[in-house]
Motif scaffolding. Sequence first.
Motif, PDB file in Angstrom:
ATOM      1  N   PRO A   1       0.810  -1.225   0.000  1.00 28.95           N
ATOM      2  CA  PRO A   1       0.000   0.000   0.000  1.00 28.95           C
ATOM      3  C   PRO A   1       0.843   1.274   0.000  1.00 28.95           C
ATOM      4  CG  PRO A   1      -0.061  -1.058   2.162  1.00 28.95           C
ATOM      5  CD  PRO A   1       0.588  -2.030   1.221  1.00 28.95           C
TER       6      PRO A   1
ATOM      7  N   LEU B   1       0.602   4.257  -2.896  1.00 24.98           N
ATOM      8  CA  LEU B   1       0.260   5.628  -2.529  1.00 24.98           C
ATOM      9  C   LEU B   1       1.399   6.589  -2.852  1.00 24.98           C
ATOM     10  CD1 LEU B   1      -1.722   7.599  -1.169  1.00 24.98           C
ATOM     11  CD2 LEU B   1      -0.595   7.068   1.002  1.00 24.98           C
TER      12      LEU B   1
ATOM     13  N   PRO C   1      -5.399   3.040  -1.271  1.00 28.54           N
ATOM     14  CA  PRO C   1      -4.218   3.910  -1.419  1.00 28.54           C
ATOM     15  C   PRO C   1      -3.969   4.330  -2.868  1.00 28.54           C
ATOM     16  CG  PRO C   1      -3.735   2.126   0.095  1.00 28.54           C
ATOM     17  CD  PRO C   1      -5.063   1.812  -0.525  1.00 28.54           C
ATOM     18  N   TYR C   2      -4.090   3.386  -3.786  1.00 28.16           N
ATOM     19  CA  TYR C   2      -3.901   3.706  -5.200  1.00 28.16           C
ATOM     20  C   TYR C   2      -4.980   4.685  -5.676  1.00 28.16           C
ATOM     21  CZ  TYR C   2      -3.738   2.955 -10.274  1.00 28.16           C
ATOM     22  OH  TYR C   2      -3.675   3.126 -11.635  1.00 28.16           O
TER      23      TYR C   2
END
Length: 323
Positions: free
Chosen positions: A80, A84, A139-140
């Motif tokens: 994650p 991010l 997160p993406y």
Amino acid sequence: MGVLLPSGARVFIAGHRGLVGSAIARRLGAEGYDVVVRSRQELDLRDGPATHAFLRECSPDAVVLAAATVGGIMANATYPVDFLEDNLRIQLSVITGSHRAGVRRLLFLGSSCIYPKLAEQPIREDSLLTGPLEPTNQPYAIAKIAGIEQVNAYRRQHGRSYVSAMPTNLYGPGDNFDLESSHVLPALIRRFHEARIADAPEVVLWGTGTPRREFLHVDDLAAACLTVLRHYDADGPINVGSGTDLTIRELAGTVAAVIGYNGQISFDPARPDGTPRKLMDGSRIRELGWEPRISLRDGVAATYQWWLDAGSPTGRTVAAATR
């Protein structure tokens, strides 16, 4: 409105070695554009000062930001921080650097995962920020939403002709076939290929098989991006999708049939499904005259053949997925 990016213009493709960037580079090159690319070894797009210096020196007429760290459910859950922070750094470097270098046109490529998990179907562009995201790729998605907002901010504050496009699930030549970091369709191609070679009696897939997904061949996306660069200049994202969806179970059956796997296909409901459905409303892009040309079955067959011709590569690690 006239053509916003005439043929012959110089265009920097950020992320030209990835699935999306390579397709856009092929299409723009074929259409007579002066395509500029740099490998990650030549230019790390997470490095703001280096990226800004390159854009000032290159002085492109337009930038296509297709570089990103991407992957499927497993990769998103495992990395994650990478999803991010890498994407935020790339976006800040390229979008800010483009403005400072006086780049007139910029196209930022996002993803359908920016929309709420339970968005009304088909998903309209105004669904953005109206509900909670799918937790498995949050997160993406947040990084991509930040990119959209950065593009909009440059439009409002500086009058830049920068736009965002949100593709649906993509596949095609140049895809990532690594089972730990790939998306569902290339993962299915590899799973069924290996099962056929091994004469395996059964293939067990994650989830229930009931979520519905929309798929678009990356060459159709490249044509859409050219349409957007030439004709779209408005606030907010523009969706790009095929307009049809199918269940993961139906997708698995299609892929298995193309590859020639005749064993049993089972599902493990203890594994996550992800978003129940993601079908894009493509009204805006179709008003510009674009339509997808490649059927799912034909696209899967061509992608499988490309993978075989390339020596059945497994793809890149998640940290370098599309840079």
